[in-house]
Design a protein around this motif. Structure first.
Motif, PDB file in Angstrom:
ATOM      1  N   ASP A 189       0.799  -1.172   0.034  1.00 32.45           N
ATOM      2  CA  ASP A 189       0.040   0.108  -0.074  1.00 32.45           C
ATOM      3  C   ASP A 189       0.696   1.228   0.115  1.00 32.45           C
ATOM      4  OD1 ASP A 189      -2.581  -0.871  -0.082  1.00 32.45           O
ATOM      5  OD2 ASP A 189      -3.032  -0.756   1.883  1.00 32.45           O
ATOM      6  N   LEU A 190       1.994   1.293   1.003  1.00 28.82           N
ATOM      7  CA  LEU A 190       2.768   2.722   1.236  1.00 28.82           C
ATOM      8  C   LEU A 190       3.598   2.664  -0.307  1.00 28.82           C
ATOM      9  CD1 LEU A 190       3.776   4.935   2.835  1.00 28.82           C
ATOM     10  CD2 LEU A 190       5.551   3.499   3.675  1.00 28.82           C
ATOM     11  N   ALA A 191       4.154   1.659  -0.708  1.00 25.06           N
ATOM     12  CA  ALA A 191       4.738   1.604  -1.964  1.00 25.06           C
ATOM     13  C   ALA A 191       4.018   2.267  -3.125  1.00 25.06           C
ATOM     14  CB  ALA A 191       5.571   0.293  -2.332  1.00 25.06           C
ATOM     15  N   CYS A 192       2.733   1.664  -3.157  1.00 25.11           N
ATOM     16  CA  CYS A 192       2.077   2.227  -4.254  1.00 25.11           C
ATOM     17  C   CYS A 192       1.396   3.652  -4.126  1.00 25.11           C
ATOM     18  CB  CYS A 192       0.953   1.357  -4.842  1.00 25.11           C
ATOM     19  SG  CYS A 192       1.244  -0.291  -5.073  1.00 25.11           S
ATOM     20  N   ALA A 193       1.378   3.977  -3.113  1.00 21.03           N
ATOM     21  CA  ALA A 193       0.934   5.275  -2.601  1.00 21.03           C
ATOM     22  C   ALA A 193       1.904   6.400  -3.271  1.00 21.03           C
ATOM     23  CB  ALA A 193       0.611   5.837  -1.183  1.00 21.03           C
ATOM     24  N   PHE A 194       3.133   5.930  -3.168  1.00 30.87           N
ATOM     25  CA  PHE A 194       4.171   7.005  -3.652  1.00 30.87           C
ATOM     26  C   PHE A 194       4.340   6.947  -5.132  1.00 30.87           C
ATOM     27  CE2 PHE A 194       5.976   7.361   0.751  1.00 30.87           C
ATOM     28  CZ  PHE A 194       6.553   8.689   0.583  1.00 30.87           C
TER      29      PHE A 194
END
Length: 358
Positions: A83-88
């Motif tokens: 989730d965090l990786a894709c948010a960036f």
């Protein structure tokens, strides 16, 4: 949704399997956004389909750096990480959508932009070129806003309920704020009669690119893995130096690179009279500064400015600067006693930055 292929030019900041998982998760997030939009607006659902196409060409550099920061402190792959990786990556795509409007570009990664798609729809509907350009740019602003909202939501849920929740959320919001500040400085420098100094350009590039592309993905990933706030900031600050080096090389490729490799115009920065590191380094030479003044006054051609820039040796100076920044970053990583895994990954980043051609 269109299937995406992992390009061979992907940076190896993360292993191939992890990158494939990130791509799959990203596709799923966009598909979910498209499905939600279809309930209330078919046009918005279609826009998410176009966004999906735009996302397909990305090299996933920022998600890979989130993974790097996470793994450096012993993090185990999880939904929160993806989730965090894709948010960036969603944030990056939002900024690119808006950047295409600012730069008046209709080609990115060697393919037409989302703004070009909607411009062409306007032309097909019988609009003149001015109105068609306005329609394309308007659509890109809307798409960027949709992506930004989705990115904030996904980042917010990634660390929900964890001790690091507040710190991860703060890092992500800082990435947005600093990118906006850097974009504004870039715009205002281009309006000035005199180009920005080298120091000003480096500071602007830290804000515009290094923070959200390197520093804060690394820092947020480390926080998510359980690193202390101070440790995460150390890793982030080292990443910031690498990010500035990355942008310096990007400036070089944006003017002297091969468009077939970079997928973008080599005239855009010069045409807009942007204060790139190349311009700031060359401006100390009287011959170049005179040529720049003539071009900005409409008294010479773009080809004349390019020739003067080539003769200034700015490309060689810029590459040397990038090398110095990377060397400083890796020395800092050793001196500050970051985990061995983090140091090895940062050395790999350095090699990739300095050897990149796209």
């Amino acid at each position: 949704m269109s299937a995406h292929t992992v390009h061979t030019t992907l940076p190896s900041f993360a292993d191939t399997q992890t990158l494939a998982q990130i791509r799959k998760h990203l596709d799923q997030l966009v598909a979910e956004a498209r499905t939600r939009a279809a309930v209330y607006s078919s046009y918005t659902a279609d826009m998410w389909e176009q966004i999906s196409v735009s996302l397909g060409g990305g090299k996933l550099t920022r998600p890979a750096l989130v993974v790097l920061g996470y793994q450096a402190f012993g993090g185990v792959p999880s939904k929160a990480l993806f989730d965090l990786a894709c948010a960036f990556e969603l944030l990056h795509s939002a900024l690119l959508m808006h950047d295409d409007v600012v730069d008046r570009d209709y080609v990115r990664r060697g393919a037409p932009t989302l703004s070009a798609h909607y411009r062409d729809l306007a032309v097909a509907a019988g609009r003149n070129s001015v109105d068609a350009d306005h329609a394309g740019n308007s659509a890109a602003i809307i798409a960027g806003d949709l992506l930004l909202a989705e990115a904030i939501k996904i980042a917010g849920r990634s660390a929900q309920g964890l001790d690091c929740e507040a710190e991860v959320e703060a890092a992500f919001h800082r990435a947005i704020a600093q990118a906006g500040a850097g974009e504004l400085e870039d715009l205002l420098y281009s309006l000035s009669q005199q180009p920005a100094t080298t120091g000003e350009v480096l500071r602007m590039e830290e804000l515009k690119t290094a923070a959200y592309s390197f520093q804060l993905p690394l820092q947020a990933g480390a926080l998510l893995a359980g690193a202390g706030k101070e440790q995460a900031e150390v890793l982030g600050n080292v990443g910031c130096q690498l990010g500035i080096a990355y942008q310096v090389i990007d400036d070089v490729l944006g003017t002297f690179g091969d468009p077939k490799a970079t997928g973008k115009s080599v005239d855009s920065d010069l045409r807009e009279a942007k204060s790139t590191i190349l311009i700031s380094l060359a401006n100390g030479q009287q011959g170049f500064s005179s040529q720049l003044a003539h071009y900005r006054a409409g008294k010479s051609e773009l080809s004349d400015l390019r020739r003067a820039l080539e003769e200034s040796g700015a490309e060689q100076f810029a590459r040397k600067l990038a090398h110095q920044l990377c060397t400083s970053a890796t020395r800092s990583a050793t001196f500050l006693r970051l985990p061995a895994a983090a140091q090895a990954m940062l050395h790999e980043c350095t090699a990739l930055i300095l050897s990149r051609s796209n």
